[in-house]
Structures are given as structure tokens and as C-alpha cells.
Design an enzyme around this catalytic site. Structure first.
Site, short mmCIF file in Angstrom:
data_model
loop_
_atom_site.label_atom_id
_atom_site.label_comp_id
_atom_site.label_asym_id
_atom_site.label_seq_id
_atom_site.Cartn_x
_atom_site.Cartn_y
_atom_site.Cartn_z
CB THR A 122 -0.98 0.14 1.35
OG1 THR A 122 -0.12 -0.01 2.41
CG2 THR A 122 -1.92 -1.15 1.26
CG ASP B 147 -5.16 -4.83 15.15
OD1 ASP B 147 -5.31 -6.15 14.80
OD2 ASP B 147 -4.62 -4.66 16.29
#
Length: 369
Positions: free
Chosen positions: A54, A81
């Protein structure tokens, strides 16, 4: 390892995984750790990978929302997370979300929090470990290829946003620590220790109304037994077939709109001054915080904790030290309350304090789940 009756699926062999990796997460070592620790193990297990690195916020969200996922057998998130939160919500925005959510998801710890990875390590019966050992354990679980169901919680806010959350919703002390310590990301998980000490020094109290539907209190009629293979959202009783448009997200059948009072069979907490409110659905809040030892991946339960104002800094510190072993409730602190619930609502008196969902910051406003 899992309640009797939990069904497992098995990944095919050979297996093709899409790995979504955030190179900035935690102390910035995710890509190095993936190449050094994970890839050799996956190669042995006949799992081939396509790595998607990403480059910005919401990049993974867009990828899984728009991509044809049929070419992969599993989606692997190597990050903290926050990236899994993006992936879950990207999948839930797809018109074919019911099918997309059946795609097995795997978390490999590459962030500073790693709460879900620590929870899965705990459910699998492994010893408490952190860092490289936790990464090795989670990779080993992926190599074995077993997967099972996990609850999601549907969260709605007064401004009309809706999120699907796999870990927890917080307001007050814990969320302050989480977000205030972002500037120490380079410290890895030690950032939370430093953040805790800083937030203890300026301990704040938040005013609001907390309400919940206890696990025991069901609505007048008992829900129909649910199909064990249906995708289930925590606190959501699947509607009879044909009541929703195809592709529309699951309805919040336990909740009334936020503008209306909660139903009569809900409990309204008499206190309105809190140090923290945390609704968690997994065992761990962080690698070293075993907040809900009774939690399981698929127990249809929100484990609601709240701490009333008036607690001393020393007692609060003792509770957090005990939480590293999961023994905080044994201290019988009168300020700390724990209740298993099916749904909850939190209405802050003023927009003060940070709210978080799965560790990501939210604007402070009324919310229910």
C-alpha cells in the site's frame, strides 16, 4: 481451541494468496519481516503470493472493494489492525459482499498493536509471545490452512457513517493512549507504555450516557436458529430471506435509530462520568493486553468494559499491569465494570475525547453497535 461445533474450512493446496502489506506500519519493518520470516515458510507450504504494497491510506480498501478476488484463495494482511479494518470495510462495500466475506482472511502481525494476531495466537492455545515469535506462530497457522468464522460488529454514528469492526470500539483513556502515542510509532509496542504514562499524568473524565442490551435479555420472541454457514454480524439476527435488496448491507435488527430512546429491555448505566468505555469482541487489546480472556472469535458477544470516574491513578495503573496477564477483573475494582452484551449505545454529552474503531480515530459523536 474452539467451542465444539465450530466448523473449519481448509485452504486448497497449492494455494494462491493476495498479501496486502503496509510498509509504514509499526516500526516500518513489515516488508523486511515478510521476506525474511514469512515467505520461506509459505514456500514450504505450497502457498504462492502476490504482494500488494500500500502507498497511502485507503489504498487497500479500494483494492479489495474493486478487484476481482476470484484469482486468490485467501487475503493476507501483513500490518497492524488498521489495514485489516480497511480490508473488511472494503469487502463490505462490494455489491457481492455476502460472497466476498466468505474469502478467508489472515492477519500477520506487522504493526505496533497487533491485537487480532495476539488474539488468534491465544485462541490457538499457543504461549503468549510477541514480535518475531508471534509472526512465526501466525504464519504457521496460515501454513496449516485451517480457517473458521469470526464475528463482526456493525457500528453506526449520528452523522450517518457505518463501519464494520472486528476488534473493538473505544472512548476515553484507552483511545487517548492509542491515538496520542501515534507520534512514537518508531518505538513499536513500547509506544503504548509511554502513552499510558502520559495519559495517566493528565487523567481526564468524560461525560455521556451508556446503554446496552445484555446477552441474557433477548427480545420478546427468540430469533430463529441461524444457519451456521450464513455470514453473521455481531448483534445482527439475519432477516428472513427476501426482506432486503440484493447487495444491500445487513440490517441492524437489534438497534433503533440513534435519535430515538433505546428500547425498554435495554439497560441504561446510571453513572454518566467515565474514564473509559471499551467494547471489545476479541481477547486482546494489544500484544500485551489480555482484556477479555473469555472472548472467542465466534461467540456473538460484545465484551463491554467501562470505568467510572473517581478511580485513582495508582489503581488504574495496577489494573493495566494486571491486564497484561488478563487478571484485572480479579482485583474486584469497584470502578471497573464488565458486562457481556449483544448491542450498545454511547451518547457523549459534549464532543470531547477521542473515539476509536479497531484503533482508527473517529469524530466524537453518538454511536451504537
Amino acid at each position: 481451541l474452539s467451542p465444539p461445533g465450530d466448523s473449519y474450512g481448509v485452504l486448497p493446496r497449492p494455494c494462491h494468496a493476495l498479501v496486502l502489506l503496509n510498509p509504514q506500519s509499526g516500526s516500518g519493518r513489515a516488508l523486511d519481516d515478510f521476506q525474511a520470516v514469512v515467505q520461506p515458510m509459505l514456500a514450504e507450504a505450497d502457498i504462492t503470493t502476490t504482494v500488494f504494497v500500500t502507498e497511502r491510506a485507503h489504498h487497500a480498501h479500494e483494492k479489495v472493494r474493486d478487484e476481482d478476488l476470484s484469482q486468490w484463495d485467501t487475503l493476507v494482511v501483513m500490518s497492524g489492525d488498521g489495514l485489516l479494518f480497511e480490508v473488511v470495510n472494503g469487502l463490505m462495500e462490494r455489491p457481492d459482499w455476502k460472497e466476498a466475506m466468505k474469502k478467508p482472511l489472515c492477519i500477520l502481525p506487522g504493526g505496533s498493536g497487533n491485537a487480532l494476531a495476539a488474539s488468534i495466537n491465544y485462541y490457538a492455545g499457543y504461549d503468549h509471545v510477541a514480535k518475531k515469535k508471534l509472526l512465526t506462530n501466525c504464519t504457521f497457522i496460515l501454513c496449516k490452512g485451517l480457517y473458521t468464522q469470526m464475528d463482526l460488529v456493525s457500528l453506526s454514528t449520528a452523522s450517518g457513517k457505518r463501519f464494520f469492526s472486528f476488534l473493538g470500539f473505544g472512548w476515553g483513556f484507552i483511545s487517548d493512549v492509542d491515538i496520542d502515542s501515534e507520534k512514537y510509532r518508531w518505538l513499536g509496542s513500547a509506544r503504548f507504555t509511554l502513552g499510558t504514562l502520559q495519559c495517566l499524568a493528565k487523567l481526564r473524565v468524560y461525560q455521556g450516557r451508556l446503554s446496552y442490551l445484555p446477552m441474557a435479555a433477548e427480545q420478546g420472541s427468540s430469533p430463529a436458529p441461524r444457519d451456521p454457514h450464513a455470514p453473521v454480524t455481531n448483534g445482527h439476527i439475519p432477516q428472513p430471506a427476501g426482506t432486503e435488496a440484493p447487495g444491500s448491507p445487513p440490517p441492524d435488527s437489534l438497534l433503533v435509530p440513534l435519535g430515538q430512546p433505546v428500547p425498554a429491555h435495554w439497560t441504561v448505566v446510571p453513572e454518566e462520568e467515565f474514564v473509559l468505555v471499551y467494547a471489545i469482541y476479541q481477547s486482546h487489546l494489544g500484544t500485551n493486553l489480555l482484556m477479555a480472556p473469555a472472548a472467542r472469535l465466534h461467540d456473538s458477544c460484545i465484551h463491554l468494559f467501562y470505568m467510572k470516574a473517581g478511580i485513582s491513578r495508582v489503581t488504574l495503573l495496577k489494573l493495566f499491569l494486571a491486564m497484561s496477564r488478563g487478571t484485572h477483573l480479579d482485583l474486584n475494582c469497584p470502578h471497573l465494570c464488565y458486562v457481556p452484551v449483544r448491542a450498545f449505545r454511547l451518547e457523549p454529552r459534549v464532543a470531547a475525547g477521542i473515539m476509536t474503531v479497531d484503533g482508527e480515530a473517529l469524530a466524537c459523536e453518538p454511536v451504537q453497535g
